[in-house]
Design a protein around this motif. Structure first.
Motif, mmCIF file in Angstrom:
data_model
loop_
_atom_site.group_PDB
_atom_site.id
_atom_site.type_symbol
_atom_site.label_atom_id
_atom_site.label_comp_id
_atom_site.label_asym_id
_atom_site.label_seq_id
_atom_site.Cartn_x
_atom_site.Cartn_y
_atom_site.Cartn_z
ATOM 1 N N ARG A 338 12.210 13.671 -2.605
ATOM 2 C CA ARG A 338 11.426 14.232 -3.702
ATOM 3 C C ARG A 338 12.341 14.741 -4.803
ATOM 4 N NH1 ARG A 338 6.182 14.947 -2.494
ATOM 5 N NH2 ARG A 338 5.567 14.672 -0.322
ATOM 6 N N HIS A 339 11.874 14.583 -6.017
ATOM 7 C CA HIS A 339 12.585 15.108 -7.185
ATOM 8 C C HIS A 339 11.564 15.786 -8.082
ATOM 9 C CE1 HIS A 339 15.623 15.572 -10.222
ATOM 10 N NE2 HIS A 339 14.921 14.883 -11.108
ATOM 11 N N ARG A 340 11.747 17.109 -8.260
ATOM 12 C CA ARG A 340 10.813 17.893 -9.074
ATOM 13 C C ARG A 340 9.370 17.714 -8.595
ATOM 14 N NH1 ARG A 340 13.245 16.757 -15.193
ATOM 15 N NH2 ARG A 340 15.277 17.749 -14.832
ATOM 16 N N ASP A 341 9.185 17.893 -7.286
ATOM 17 C CA ASP A 341 7.869 17.852 -6.652
ATOM 18 C C ASP A 341 7.201 16.479 -6.716
ATOM 19 O OD1 ASP A 341 8.068 20.565 -6.033
ATOM 20 O OD2 ASP A 341 7.258 21.151 -7.991
ATOM 21 N N ARG A 342 7.958 15.438 -7.020
ATOM 22 C CA ARG A 342 7.403 14.085 -7.035
ATOM 23 C C ARG A 342 8.156 13.235 -6.015
ATOM 24 N NH1 ARG A 342 8.207 9.071 -9.612
ATOM 25 N NH2 ARG A 342 10.140 9.819 -10.581
ATOM 26 N N ALA A 343 7.391 12.526 -5.188
ATOM 27 C CA ALA A 343 8.011 11.677 -4.168
ATOM 28 C C ALA A 343 8.548 10.408 -4.829
ATOM 29 C CB ALA A 343 7.001 11.330 -3.081
ATOM 30 N N VAL A 344 9.893 10.332 -4.987
ATOM 31 C CA VAL A 344 10.514 9.146 -5.575
ATOM 32 C C VAL A 344 10.638 8.040 -4.533
ATOM 33 C CG1 VAL A 344 12.534 8.296 -6.824
ATOM 34 C CG2 VAL A 344 11.781 10.657 -7.152
ATOM 35 N N ILE A 345 10.997 8.418 -3.311
ATOM 36 C CA ILE A 345 11.006 7.509 -2.164
ATOM 37 C C ILE A 345 10.077 8.118 -1.121
ATOM 38 C CG2 ILE A 345 12.381 6.488 -0.322
ATOM 39 C CD1 ILE A 345 13.034 5.314 -3.003
ATOM 40 N N ASP A 346 9.096 7.345 -0.663
ATOM 41 C CA ASP A 346 8.035 7.908 0.174
ATOM 42 C C ASP A 346 7.901 7.105 1.476
ATOM 43 O OD1 ASP A 346 5.888 9.296 1.137
ATOM 44 O OD2 ASP A 346 4.452 8.600 -0.368
ATOM 45 N N GLY A 539 7.626 4.141 -4.991
ATOM 46 C CA GLY A 539 8.443 4.753 -3.943
ATOM 47 C C GLY A 539 8.139 4.249 -2.555
ATOM 48 N N ARG A 540 7.206 3.306 -2.416
ATOM 49 C CA ARG A 540 6.857 2.746 -1.113
ATOM 50 C C ARG A 540 7.169 1.238 -1.076
ATOM 51 N NH1 ARG A 540 3.399 5.120 2.519
ATOM 52 N NH2 ARG A 540 2.786 7.283 2.068
ATOM 53 N N ILE A 541 7.359 0.723 0.133
ATOM 54 C CA ILE A 541 7.574 -0.715 0.283
ATOM 55 C C ILE A 541 6.220 -1.409 0.261
ATOM 56 C CG2 ILE A 541 8.407 -2.549 1.800
ATOM 57 C CD1 ILE A 541 10.540 -0.682 2.815
ATOM 58 N N ALA A 542 5.976 -2.174 -0.813
ATOM 59 C CA ALA A 542 4.717 -2.908 -0.926
ATOM 60 C C ALA A 542 4.781 -4.230 -0.176
ATOM 61 C CB ALA A 542 4.388 -3.143 -2.399
ATOM 62 N N GLU A 543 5.957 -4.880 -0.218
ATOM 63 C CA GLU A 543 6.152 -6.154 0.466
ATOM 64 C C GLU A 543 7.604 -6.274 0.894
ATOM 65 O OE1 GLU A 543 3.547 -9.636 -1.335
ATOM 66 O OE2 GLU A 543 4.713 -8.651 -2.904
ATOM 67 N N HIS A 544 7.837 -7.084 1.914
ATOM 68 C CA HIS A 544 9.214 -7.409 2.285
ATOM 69 C C HIS A 544 9.237 -8.757 2.989
ATOM 70 C CE1 HIS A 544 8.757 -6.556 6.645
ATOM 71 N NE2 HIS A 544 7.869 -5.665 6.239
ATOM 72 N N GLY A 545 10.355 -9.438 2.866
ATOM 73 C CA GLY A 545 10.511 -10.757 3.462
ATOM 74 C C GLY A 545 11.559 -11.540 2.703
ATOM 75 N N THR A 546 11.638 -12.854 2.943
ATOM 76 C CA THR A 546 12.558 -13.699 2.186
ATOM 77 C C THR A 546 11.883 -14.122 0.894
ATOM 78 O OG1 THR A 546 11.796 -15.750 3.198
ATOM 79 C CG2 THR A 546 13.547 -14.541 4.345
ATOM 80 N N HIS A 547 12.666 -14.750 0.026
ATOM 81 C CA HIS A 547 12.132 -15.196 -1.267
ATOM 82 C C HIS A 547 10.977 -16.177 -1.065
ATOM 83 C CE1 HIS A 547 12.106 -16.644 -5.415
ATOM 84 N NE2 HIS A 547 12.280 -17.882 -4.954
ATOM 85 N N ASP A 548 11.172 -17.180 -0.216
ATOM 86 C CA ASP A 548 10.126 -18.185 -0.005
ATOM 87 C C ASP A 548 8.889 -17.585 0.641
ATOM 88 O OD1 ASP A 548 11.735 -20.137 -1.123
ATOM 89 O OD2 ASP A 548 12.622 -20.709 0.812
ATOM 90 N N GLU A 549 9.085 -16.674 1.620
ATOM 91 C CA GLU A 549 7.945 -16.040 2.284
ATOM 92 C C GLU A 549 7.097 -15.245 1.285
ATOM 93 O OE1 GLU A 549 9.999 -15.336 6.696
ATOM 94 O OE2 GLU A 549 9.812 -13.667 5.265
ATOM 95 N N LEU A 550 7.747 -14.499 0.437
ATOM 96 C CA LEU A 550 7.013 -13.672 -0.519
ATOM 97 C C LEU A 550 6.290 -14.513 -1.556
ATOM 98 C CD1 LEU A 550 9.623 -10.793 -1.013
ATOM 99 C CD2 LEU A 550 7.470 -10.689 0.250
ATOM 100 N N LEU A 551 6.876 -15.647 -1.950
ATOM 101 C CA LEU A 551 6.183 -16.529 -2.893
ATOM 102 C C LEU A 551 4.933 -17.132 -2.245
ATOM 103 C CD1 LEU A 551 9.013 -18.480 -4.769
ATOM 104 C CD2 LEU A 551 7.642 -16.561 -5.595
ATOM 105 N N ARG A 552 5.035 -17.516 -0.962
ATOM 106 C CA ARG A 552 3.884 -18.107 -0.277
ATOM 107 C C ARG A 552 2.735 -17.095 -0.142
ATOM 108 N NH1 ARG A 552 7.848 -20.698 3.005
ATOM 109 N NH2 ARG A 552 7.645 -19.048 4.578
#
Length: 570
Positions: A338-346, A539-552
């Protein structure tokens, strides 16, 4: 004042300061007590046998000589100690600033520390070199003279002693009334300095808009506020200065009247009253100088207070039993920052095996750069853990931790020196062959060959004499020379022209080879070869994977990829 000075300086410098203060105090006492010899001198001169004054005159001359020697030694000690302490304070301030978290360095605070490190430290340390001796003399010498007056005539001594609490109260009252005004003046000066810098930086915009002859309203307003604060400062100080002068003059007049009364009544002789008046006159000079000295001391004390506040800022804690990581895989375990009461990484979690590449993408403000900073422990997390080789970064000694990383930022800062000095900063003991290899891999050799002075070319403050691409090549060469096992890259090609971008990419490929890599990029073409991609949003992970996986999947990453490819298609 002295206690704060010693706290700022640290324990190792307390002894020479105390020794200097003791010497100055002794000098002031000797000065005051030497005037006691004027009584027998004047008694003899006003008596029937003036020749009897000779021994007392010799004694007075010896006392003055002793005072002169002590004054020379105390002033010399003040200058020497002040010079030594100046170096010590700069070293202590620099060491402390290097241990503070990067998040502490806000834009406003960087300017404040810059002023403090230049003018502020000099002004604070001038207390010892220039103001301590006059301050001690103005405070101690009058008291010694009052003791002498009490010894020769208790009535005149008590009259002089009565002025001491009044003068003290006046000085305290003046100092308290000036505190708020001095703080306001400092703030106005700082604001005006910011506006001057803003005005200079805005010149291209102002000239492009045809406003070269117009006044810069924000700067004008800031300068007017400085003028108002200066007037308030002067008006606030005036009662204290007049009060101190009035008290001293009233005291001297009262002693004159009382001395004349006692002389006419036959209580004391002419020699004694003349001596008392000489002592009173000598006592007045340092008391009158207290107002001027007090103003300078208040300014120095304000700088000491600001310096003390910086030095009391808690750095990141060092581990008691540090652990050295043996592997170079990376892990974020439910990390929240958190930075100044805001979650930058959550609540972010991911792992990266040793030797692989992770690309972090996402919209501006999603926390990408913060993620890199948490890896390098520029900040400490609020929850969870960041690990290298299974070891929490908080359990690793800072020097060891930083040796694990080669970091290349988008905004490269080079120190005012030669290209070689800036590259060798990563590893000063590297030989010429290693230096040349790093420069060649970073395509810096191309830059060096076309510069008249080659490696000896001065880059200017911040690298201002080089282009952005040239600065970036120096930065990559520096990272290559460091030869760290983990590489952190933050938007390294986002502001480069195509030629420099191609050269920098070639250098980056050399830098990443065989290392664990975490890269942040807006230009998604640079992350296609990453082993893993993390898409951050809010600050959250919306998606993860390889380049081709995320495009599909056709999610947020795919949308970003389509947008990034539009300019390339045209």
């Amino acid at each position: 004042m002295i206690r704060m000075l010693l706290r700022v300086l640290g324990h190792e410098y307390a002894r020479p300061v105390r020794r200097t203060v003791a010497l100055m105090t002794t000098t002031a006492i000797i000065e005051g007590l030497s005037y006691a010899l004027l009584v027998p001198v004047l008694r003899a001169l006003f008596g029937d046998t003036p020749e009897d004054a000779a021994p007392w005159l010799i004694a007075f001359g010896v006392a003055v000589a002793i005072y002169g020697v002590l004054r020379y030694l105390s002033d010399l000690s003040g200058f020497r100690v002040g010079t030594t302490l100046l170096r010590g304070v700069y070293r202590r301030l620099g060491d402390h600033l290097a241990r503070l978290p990067i998040g502490w360095y806000t834009e406003g605070r960087v300017g404040e520390v810059s002023v403090l490190a230049s003018r502020g430290v000099l002004q604070a340390m001038s207390v010892i070199a220039h103001m301590l001796a006059p301050l001690v003399s103005a405070s101690v010498t009058p008291l010694a003279i009052v003791v002498v007056m009490l010894a020769f005539d208790w009535q005149l001594g008590l009259a002089a002693l009565a002025a001491v609490p009044i003068v003290t109260a006046t000085q305290i009252w003046t100092g308290r009334s000036m505190a708020a005004v001095d703080a306001e003046r400092h703030e106005r000066d700082r604001e005006a300095a910011r506006r001057v810098i803003e005005y200079l930086q805005a010149q291209p915009v102002l000239r492009a808009g045809g406003r070269t002859v117009e006044r810069f309203r924000s700067l004008d307003d800031a300068l007017r506020e400085v003028g108002r604060a200066s007037r308030r400062q002067a008006l606030t100080a005036l009662p204290g200065v007049l009060g101190s002068t009035l008290v001293v003059q009233v005291m001297f007049t009262a002693l004159l009247v009382l001395g004349a009364y006692l002389t006419l009544g036959g209580t004391i002789g002419a020699a004694e009253v003349l001596t008392i008046l000489v002592l009173a006159a000598r006592c007045s000079d340092p008391l009158l100088s207290l107002a001027e000295i007090g103003g300078k001391v208040r300014s120095a004390r304000a700088e000491l207070t600001r310096l003390d506040a910086v030095l009391r800022t808690e750095p990141l804690p060092e581990p008691r039993d540090p652990i050295r990581p043996e592997q170079h895989d990376l892990e974020f375990d439910s990390v929240t920052f958190r930075h100044r009461d805001r979650a930058v990484i959550d609540d972010v979690s991911f792992s990266l095996p040793e030797g692989q590449r992770l690309a972090v993408v996402g919209p501006s403000g999603s926390g990408k750069s913060t993620l890199l900073q948490l890896l390098a422990r520029f900040y400490d997390v609020d929850a969870g853990a960041v690990r290298i080789g299974g070891v929490d970064v908080r359990a690793v000694d800072t020097e060891v931790l930083m040796s694990q990383f080669a970091i290349v930022f988008q905004d490269v800062y080079l120190f005012d020196g030669t290209i070689e000095e800036n590259v060798r900063l990563a590893r000063p003991d590297a030989d010429d062959a290693e230096l040349l290899a790093a420069a060649t891999a970073a395509r810096l050799d191309e830059v060096i060959e076309r510069l008249p002075d080659g490696w000896a070319t001065n880059v200017g403050e911040g690298g201002a004499l080089l282009s952005g691409g040239e600065r970036q090549r120096v930065s990559i060469a520096r990272a290559l020379l460091k030869n760290a096992p983990i590489v952190l890259l933050d938007e390294v090609t986002s502001a480069l022209d195509p030629v420099n971008e191609a050269a920098v990419h070639a250098g980056i490929e050399h830098l990443m080879a065989g290392r664990t890599v975490v890269m942040v990029a807006h230009r998604l073409r640079t992350v296609q070869r990453a082993d893993h991609i993390v898409f951050l949003d809010g600050g959250r992970i919306a998606e993860h994977g390889t380049h081709d996986e995320l495009l599909r999947r056709g999610g947020r990453y795919a949308d970003f990829w389509k947008v990034s490819m539009v300019p390339a298609a045209h």
